[in-house]
Write a protein that holds these residues in place. Structure first.
Motif, PDB file in Angstrom:
ATOM      1  N   HIS A 164      37.230  13.870  52.136  1.00 40.51           N
ATOM      2  CA  HIS A 164      37.888  14.936  52.700  1.00 40.51           C
ATOM      3  C   HIS A 164      37.668  16.132  51.879  1.00 40.51           C
ATOM      4  CE1 HIS A 164      39.533  17.519  56.229  1.00 40.51           C
ATOM      5  NE2 HIS A 164      40.528  16.852  54.864  1.00 40.51           N
ATOM      6  N   TYR A 165      37.817  17.314  52.154  1.00 40.62           N
ATOM      7  CA  TYR A 165      37.420  18.034  51.726  1.00 40.62           C
ATOM      8  C   TYR A 165      38.662  19.946  52.243  1.00 40.62           C
ATOM      9  CZ  TYR A 165      33.231  16.993  49.268  1.00 40.62           C
ATOM     10  OH  TYR A 165      32.848  16.470  48.671  1.00 40.62           O
ATOM     11  N   ASP A 166      39.798  19.831  51.083  1.00 39.54           N
ATOM     12  CA  ASP A 166      40.402  21.017  51.543  1.00 39.54           C
ATOM     13  C   ASP A 166      40.599  22.127  50.801  1.00 39.54           C
ATOM     14  OD1 ASP A 166      42.407  19.180  53.484  1.00 39.54           O
ATOM     15  OD2 ASP A 166      43.316  18.705  51.651  1.00 39.54           O
ATOM     16  N   VAL A 167      40.107  23.346  51.131  1.00 40.46           N
ATOM     17  CA  VAL A 167      39.614  24.357  50.297  1.00 40.46           C
ATOM     18  C   VAL A 167      40.125  25.497  50.888  1.00 40.46           C
ATOM     19  CG1 VAL A 167      37.893  25.872  50.113  1.00 40.46           C
ATOM     20  CG2 VAL A 167      37.006  24.089  50.573  1.00 40.46           C
ATOM     21  N   ILE A 168      41.040  25.371  49.465  1.00 40.82           N
ATOM     22  CA  ILE A 168      42.627  27.039  49.633  1.00 40.82           C
ATOM     23  C   ILE A 168      41.577  28.018  48.230  1.00 40.82           C
ATOM     24  CG2 ILE A 168      44.464  27.250  49.020  1.00 40.82           C
ATOM     25  CD1 ILE A 168      45.148  24.282  48.522  1.00 40.82           C
ATOM     26  N   GLU A 169      41.253  29.213  49.294  1.00 38.60           N
ATOM     27  CA  GLU A 169      41.080  30.523  48.437  1.00 38.60           C
ATOM     28  C   GLU A 169      42.072  31.396  48.256  1.00 38.60           C
ATOM     29  OE1 GLU A 169      37.702  34.390  49.265  1.00 38.60           O
ATOM     30  OE2 GLU A 169      38.452  33.225  51.322  1.00 38.60           O
ATOM     31  N   PHE A 170      41.795  32.164  46.626  1.00 34.55           N
ATOM     32  CA  PHE A 170      43.337  32.949  46.245  1.00 34.55           C
ATOM     33  C   PHE A 170      42.421  33.841  45.333  1.00 34.55           C
ATOM     34  CE2 PHE A 170      42.570  29.750  42.835  1.00 34.55           C
ATOM     35  CZ  PHE A 170      42.731  30.396  41.968  1.00 34.55           C
ATOM     36  N   THR A 171      43.290  34.450  45.323  1.00 34.27           N
ATOM     37  CA  THR A 171      42.454  35.705  44.753  1.00 34.27           C
ATOM     38  C   THR A 171      43.370  35.747  43.503  1.00 34.27           C
ATOM     39  OG1 THR A 171      42.327  37.077  45.926  1.00 34.27           O
ATOM     40  CG2 THR A 171      42.889  38.068  44.314  1.00 34.27           C
ATOM     41  N   ALA A 172      42.432  35.780  42.198  1.00 35.02           N
ATOM     42  CA  ALA A 172      43.252  35.013  40.521  1.00 35.02           C
ATOM     43  C   ALA A 172      43.905  36.909  40.402  1.00 35.02           C
ATOM     44  CB  ALA A 172      42.333  34.681  39.684  1.00 35.02           C
ATOM     45  N   ALA A 173      45.001  36.674  40.026  1.00 36.12           N
ATOM     46  CA  ALA A 173      45.102  38.374  40.047  1.00 36.12           C
ATOM     47  C   ALA A 173      46.078  38.075  38.136  1.00 36.12           C
ATOM     48  CB  ALA A 173      46.789  38.327  41.191  1.00 36.12           C
ATOM     49  N   LEU A 174      46.370  36.987  37.598  1.00 38.83           N
ATOM     50  CA  LEU A 174      46.816  37.157  36.052  1.00 38.83           C
ATOM     51  C   LEU A 174      45.402  35.853  35.723  1.00 38.83           C
ATOM     52  CD1 LEU A 174      50.748  36.543  36.983  1.00 38.83           C
ATOM     53  CD2 LEU A 174      49.293  38.942  35.949  1.00 38.83           C
ATOM     54  N   LEU A 175      45.303  35.546  34.586  1.00 36.29           N
ATOM     55  CA  LEU A 175      44.612  34.748  33.783  1.00 36.29           C
ATOM     56  C   LEU A 175      45.025  34.998  32.449  1.00 36.29           C
ATOM     57  CD1 LEU A 175      40.928  35.999  34.702  1.00 36.29           C
ATOM     58  CD2 LEU A 175      42.311  34.661  36.076  1.00 36.29           C
ATOM     59  N   ALA A 176      45.243  33.828  31.881  1.00 35.63           N
ATOM     60  CA  ALA A 176      45.061  33.199  30.667  1.00 35.63           C
ATOM     61  C   ALA A 176      44.424  34.372  29.847  1.00 35.63           C
ATOM     62  CB  ALA A 176      45.098  32.136  30.520  1.00 35.63           C
ATOM     63  N   PRO A 177      45.000  35.002  28.302  1.00 34.50           N
ATOM     64  CA  PRO A 177      43.803  35.650  27.918  1.00 34.50           C
ATOM     65  C   PRO A 177      43.048  35.314  26.961  1.00 34.50           C
ATOM     66  CG  PRO A 177      46.551  35.700  26.911  1.00 34.50           C
ATOM     67  CD  PRO A 177      46.396  34.789  27.734  1.00 34.50           C
ATOM     68  N   GLY A 178      41.891  35.777  26.642  1.00 40.63           N
ATOM     69  CA  GLY A 178      40.526  34.990  26.462  1.00 40.63           C
ATOM     70  C   GLY A 178      39.492  34.374  28.037  1.00 40.63           C
ATOM     71  N   LEU A 179      40.675  34.286  28.695  1.00 34.16           N
ATOM     72  CA  LEU A 179      39.631  33.681  30.014  1.00 34.16           C
ATOM     73  C   LEU A 179      38.852  34.561  30.949  1.00 34.16           C
ATOM     74  CD1 LEU A 179      38.912  30.920  31.353  1.00 34.16           C
ATOM     75  CD2 LEU A 179      41.141  31.674  33.119  1.00 34.16           C
ATOM     76  N   ASN A 180      38.138  34.487  30.795  1.00 30.55           N
ATOM     77  CA  ASN A 180      36.919  35.434  31.811  1.00 30.55           C
ATOM     78  C   ASN A 180      35.792  34.610  32.804  1.00 30.55           C
ATOM     79  OD1 ASN A 180      37.192  37.597  29.830  1.00 30.55           O
ATOM     80  ND2 ASN A 180      35.987  37.111  28.816  1.00 30.55           N
ATOM     81  N   LEU A 181      36.426  35.051  34.156  1.00 27.89           N
ATOM     82  CA  LEU A 181      35.980  34.176  35.494  1.00 27.89           C
ATOM     83  C   LEU A 181      34.801  34.710  35.795  1.00 27.89           C
ATOM     84  CD1 LEU A 181      39.111  33.757  37.363  1.00 27.89           C
ATOM     85  CD2 LEU A 181      38.328  31.954  36.349  1.00 27.89           C
ATOM     86  N   PRO A 182      33.651  34.100  36.204  1.00 18.99           N
ATOM     87  CA  PRO A 182      32.463  34.660  36.949  1.00 18.99           C
ATOM     88  C   PRO A 182      32.605  35.144  38.104  1.00 18.99           C
ATOM     89  CG  PRO A 182      32.491  32.116  37.127  1.00 18.99           C
ATOM     90  CD  PRO A 182      33.743  32.646  36.768  1.00 18.99           C
ATOM     91  N   THR A 183      31.601  36.567  38.408  1.00 21.73           N
ATOM     92  CA  THR A 183      32.413  37.756  39.504  1.00 21.73           C
ATOM     93  C   THR A 183      31.025  37.107  40.801  1.00 21.73           C
ATOM     94  OG1 THR A 183      31.492  39.752  38.585  1.00 21.73           O
ATOM     95  CG2 THR A 183      33.897  38.981  38.105  1.00 21.73           C
ATOM     96  N   PRO A 184      31.182  37.581  41.906  1.00 21.22           N
ATOM     97  CA  PRO A 184      29.800  37.390  42.460  1.00 21.22           C
ATOM     98  C   PRO A 184      28.520  38.186  41.830  1.00 21.22           C
ATOM     99  CG  PRO A 184      31.929  37.996  43.333  1.00 21.22           C
ATOM    100  CD  PRO A 184      32.202  38.051  42.076  1.00 21.22           C
ATOM    101  N   SER A 185      29.055  39.022  41.536  1.00 20.49           N
ATOM    102  CA  SER A 185      27.605  39.661  40.450  1.00 20.49           C
ATOM    103  C   SER A 185      26.740  39.113  39.627  1.00 20.49           C
ATOM    104  CB  SER A 185      27.657  41.028  40.277  1.00 20.49           C
ATOM    105  OG  SER A 185      28.799  40.959  39.239  1.00 20.49           O
ATOM    106  N   ASP A 186      28.094  38.043  38.432  1.00 19.34           N
ATOM    107  CA  ASP A 186      27.303  37.092  38.006  1.00 19.34           C
ATOM    108  C   ASP A 186      26.603  36.134  38.119  1.00 19.34           C
ATOM    109  OD1 ASP A 186      28.908  38.393  35.695  1.00 19.34           O
ATOM    110  OD2 ASP A 186      30.527  36.930  36.266  1.00 19.34           O
ATOM    111  N   ALA A 187      27.042  35.674  39.872  1.00 15.12           N
ATOM    112  CA  ALA A 187      26.208  34.577  40.309  1.00 15.12           C
ATOM    113  C   ALA A 187      25.107  34.699  40.631  1.00 15.12           C
ATOM    114  CB  ALA A 187      26.724  33.640  40.837  1.00 15.12           C
ATOM    115  N   GLU A 188      24.665  35.444  41.197  1.00 15.19           N
ATOM    116  CA  GLU A 188      23.644  35.928  41.579  1.00 15.19           C
ATOM    117  C   GLU A 188      21.749  36.286  41.010  1.00 15.19           C
ATOM    118  OE1 GLU A 188      24.167  40.441  43.525  1.00 15.19           O
ATOM    119  OE2 GLU A 188      25.223  39.275  44.999  1.00 15.19           O
TER     120      GLU A 188
END
Length: 99
Positions: free
Chosen positions: A75-99
């Motif tokens: 069973h899947y529980d999906v939790i959406e959140f906005t990453a407001a803070l990231l560790a230094p050097g951590l770069n998350l993909p953006t929607p435009s990166d995945a297209e």
């Protein structure tokens, strides 16, 4: 960004039988840039997947392809959140990166 909490609903023997197919599913989503982290929980009663750069409707469609879901083993529980803070050097993909 999403935290996907998988809770096993099948026996561990059934999970183990489907594990190779599940890992191939994960590999495809990592290659597509959708999943950014995944692994089993401790104790082994499920797993966690982190997903980014995707809308919820598309994520739900992807999760429906997971062999664990198809075989009714999790069973899947999906939790959406906005990453407001990231560790230094951590770069998350953006929607435009995945297209």
């Amino acid at each position: 960004m999403y935290v996907i909490n998988l809770r096993y609903t099948g026996a561990l023997a059934e999970i183990d039988d489907a594990l190779e197919a599940h890992r191939l599913f994960l590999d495809r989503q990592f290659a597509a840039g959708v999943f950014i982290a995944a692994g089993p929980k401790v104790p082994r009663d499920g797993g966690i997947i982190l997903a980014s750069a995707i809308d919820r409707e598309r994520l739900d469609a992807i999760l429906a392809e997971d062999p664990f879901w198809v075989e009714k083993l999790a069973h899947y529980d999906v939790i959406e959140f906005t990453a407001a803070l990231l560790a230094p050097g951590l770069n998350l993909p953006t929607p435009s990166d995945a297209e």
